[in-house]
Design an enzyme around this catalytic site. Structure first.
Site, PDB file in Angstrom:
ATOM      1  N   ILE A 128       0.888  -1.595  -0.108  1.00  0.00           N
ATOM      2  CA  ILE A 128       0.116   0.332   0.267  1.00  0.00           C
ATOM      3  C   ILE A 128       0.836   0.967   0.248  1.00  0.00           C
ATOM      4  CG2 ILE A 128      -1.514  -0.601   0.956  1.00  0.00           C
ATOM      5  CD1 ILE A 128      -0.883   0.328   4.086  1.00  0.00           C
ATOM      6  N   ASP A 129       2.225   1.413   0.512  1.00  0.00           N
ATOM      7  CA  ASP A 129       2.681   2.706   0.474  1.00  0.00           C
ATOM      8  C   ASP A 129       3.504   3.123  -0.455  1.00  0.00           C
ATOM      9  OD1 ASP A 129       2.610   2.151   2.863  1.00  0.00           O
ATOM     10  OD2 ASP A 129       5.254   0.270   3.427  1.00  0.00           O
ATOM     11  N   ARG A 164     -14.621  21.358  14.353  1.00  0.00           N
ATOM     12  CA  ARG A 164     -13.369  20.714  14.708  1.00  0.00           C
ATOM     13  C   ARG A 164     -12.354  20.299  14.084  1.00  0.00           C
ATOM     14  NH1 ARG A 164     -16.895  15.609  18.554  1.00  0.00           N
ATOM     15  NH2 ARG A 164     -16.620  17.118  20.580  1.00  0.00           N
ATOM     16  N   MET A 171      -0.470   5.535   6.963  1.00  0.00           N
ATOM     17  CA  MET A 171       0.697   4.560   7.337  1.00  0.00           C
ATOM     18  C   MET A 171       1.403   4.740   5.701  1.00  0.00           C
ATOM     19  SD  MET A 171      -0.806   0.858   7.432  1.00  0.00           S
ATOM     20  CE  MET A 171      -0.888  -0.231   9.063  1.00  0.00           C
ATOM     21  N   ARG A 173       4.953   3.903   5.855  1.00  0.00           N
ATOM     22  CA  ARG A 173       6.640   3.798   6.013  1.00  0.00           C
ATOM     23  C   ARG A 173       7.383   4.861   5.831  1.00  0.00           C
ATOM     24  NH1 ARG A 173       8.464  -1.086   8.112  1.00  0.00           N
ATOM     25  NH2 ARG A 173       6.943  -2.271   6.478  1.00  0.00           N
ATOM     26  N   GLY A 187      -9.320  17.009   0.127  1.00  0.00           N
ATOM     27  CA  GLY A 187      -9.342  18.666   0.044  1.00  0.00           C
ATOM     28  C   GLY A 187      -9.089  18.801   2.002  1.00  0.00           C
ATOM     29  N   ARG A 245      -9.153  16.735  17.420  1.00  0.00           N
ATOM     30  CA  ARG A 245      -9.789  15.303  17.844  1.00  0.00           C
ATOM     31  C   ARG A 245      -8.131  14.326  17.081  1.00  0.00           C
ATOM     32  NH1 ARG A 245     -12.003  16.846  21.697  1.00  0.00           N
ATOM     33  NH2 ARG A 245     -14.170  16.090  22.169  1.00  0.00           N
TER      34      ARG A 245
HETATM   35  O1  F6P Z   1       4.361  -1.537   4.263  1.00  0.00           O
HETATM   36  C1  F6P Z   1       2.846  -1.755   4.495  1.00  0.00           C
HETATM   37  C2  F6P Z   1       2.345  -0.861   5.621  1.00  0.00           C
HETATM   38  O2  F6P Z   1       1.134  -1.572   6.213  1.00  0.00           O
HETATM   39  C3  F6P Z   1       2.886   0.587   5.984  1.00  0.00           C
HETATM   40  O3  F6P Z   1       2.178   1.442   5.430  1.00  0.00           O
HETATM   41  C4  F6P Z   1       3.605  -0.301   7.879  1.00  0.00           C
HETATM   42  O4  F6P Z   1       4.253   1.277   8.350  1.00  0.00           O
HETATM   43  C5  F6P Z   1       3.568  -1.032   7.905  1.00  0.00           C
HETATM   44  O5  F6P Z   1       3.256  -1.946   6.806  1.00  0.00           O
HETATM   45  C6  F6P Z   1       2.971  -1.958   9.771  1.00  0.00           C
HETATM   46  O6  F6P Z   1       3.614  -3.471   9.842  1.00  0.00           O
HETATM   47  P1  F6P Z   1       3.197  -3.961  11.002  1.00  0.00           P
HETATM   48  O7  F6P Z   1       1.722  -5.054   9.519  1.00  0.00           O
HETATM   49  O8  F6P Z   1       4.131  -5.474  10.156  1.00  0.00           O
HETATM   50  O9  F6P Z   1       2.526  -3.660  11.873  1.00  0.00           O
END
Ligand code: F6P
Length: 320
Positions: A128-129, A164, A171, A173, A187, A245
């Site tokens: 997904i990164d 708010r 995520m 990484r 947006g 929040r």
């Molecule tokens: O590399 C995919 C990812 O979802 C990153 O975005 C995230 O930092 C990491 O894996 C989380 O890893 P885990 O599922 O091992 O906690």
């Protein structure tokens, strides 16, 4: 001639991995190649946890989130003797090649099997990164962005009702891709990513002035690689004029039924991976480049981590 291959999904799962497995299995079977699924990534390989797959064993899996082959993060695989053991196992079972669907760590493992022991591998980018070089995108990115967009949109509804600010941590990484793109798509008022150092004074000034001009909601998307949502809150919450929040989207970003885009991308990649073996074109990653399926040497892919498109960064400054 290639007679028997294996396929695994490895590392963090991503929506669409099942479609890649389905396509690879059906292409292999059609071409008269035996294909086995390795369960739990490299850990399953070391445990010899394989099962033979056929046309019907991959029926009904494309629409499912996660990976039916399951996955793991196998730290031991960073050690050369472990990789040697893995190659011995693959050879003992008479596999002629291995398809690995995963992110950069998993693709590194695959490349080393080839580089160190001359074992034929083909990689498919699943993460997904969206931080893998030489491919426009990876399996799962589109679904993940849609999940982020839907959830941030919901937060925007409640943010408006209560006037708010929400700090939403996503995520990615070390990459700000998910934050940047989901920020553009919703947006958001601000995006904080590791690629650009954050100036909290400038940020709070901007948000404060927008609030004074009558804005009733504020969404700040922060990439986990830049800062935690709590850190951002500590810096800004008393200076922007909103009750604030925090939401951490977390692993919800990795689940869910894949979008049409991810299903199609993964199907093309799974098909192409088998074709690459037939052409003896190994130690490559199947890539999407300008709409076409290409095969790029894994060594090149791994030596060039993907950066963010500077135009997207320029754009968010104008649009947010
Ligand atoms: O590399 C995919 C990812 O979802 C990153 O975005 C995230 O930092 C990491 O894996 C989380 O890893 P885990 O599922 O091992 O906690």
């Amino acid at each position: 001639m290639i007679k028997k291959i294996a396929i695994m999904t490895s590392g963090g799962d991503s929506p669409g991995m099942n479609a890649a497995v389905r396509a690879a299995v059906r292409t292999a079977v059609t071409e008269g190649i035996e294909i086995y699924g390795i369960n739990r990534g490299y850990s399953g390989l070391l445990d010899e946890d394989f099962s033979k797959m056929d046309y019907s064993s991959v029926g009904g899996i494309m629409e499912r989130g996660g990976t039916v082959l399951r996955s793991s993060r196998c730290k031991e695989f960073q050690l050369k003797p472990t990789r040697e053991n893995a190659v011995d196992i693959l050879k003992e079972h008479e596999f002629d090649g291995l398809i690995v669907v995963g992110g950069d760590g998993s693709l590194t493992g695959a490349h080393l099997l080839n580089e160190e022991f001359d074992f034929p591998v083909v990689g498919i980018p699943g993460s997904i990164d969206n931080d893998i070089g030489y491919t426009d995108t990876c399996i799962g990115v589109d679904t993940c962005l849609n999940t982020c967009m839907e959830n941030i949109q919901k937060l925007k509804d409640t943010a408006s009702s209560h006037e708010r600010a929400f700090i939403v941590e996503v995520m990615g990484r070390g990459s700000g891709y998910i934050a940047l793109c989901s920020g553009i798509a919703t947006g958001a008022e601000a995006v904080i990513i590791p690629e650009i150092p954050v100036d909290y004074d400038k940020l709070t000034d901007k948000l404060w002035h927008e609030r004074q001009r009558g804005k009733i909601n504020c969404i700040i998307v922060v990439a986990e690689g830049a800062a935690s949502a709590y850190t951002v809150a500590r810096h800004i919450e008393h200076r922007i004029g909103y009750d604030t929040r925090i939401t951490i989207l977390g692993h919800v970003q990795r689940g869910g039924s894949p979008t049409a885009y991810d299903r199609l991308l993964a199907s093309r990649m799974g098909y192409e991976a088998v074709k690459a073996f037939q052409d003896n074109d190994t130690d490559v990653m199947i890539s999407l480049i300008s709409g076409r399926m290409e095969r790029v040497p894994l060594g090149d892919v791994l030596a060039n981590k993907k950066g963010l498109d500077p135009k997207l960064i320029e754009m968010i400054k104008i649009l947010s």
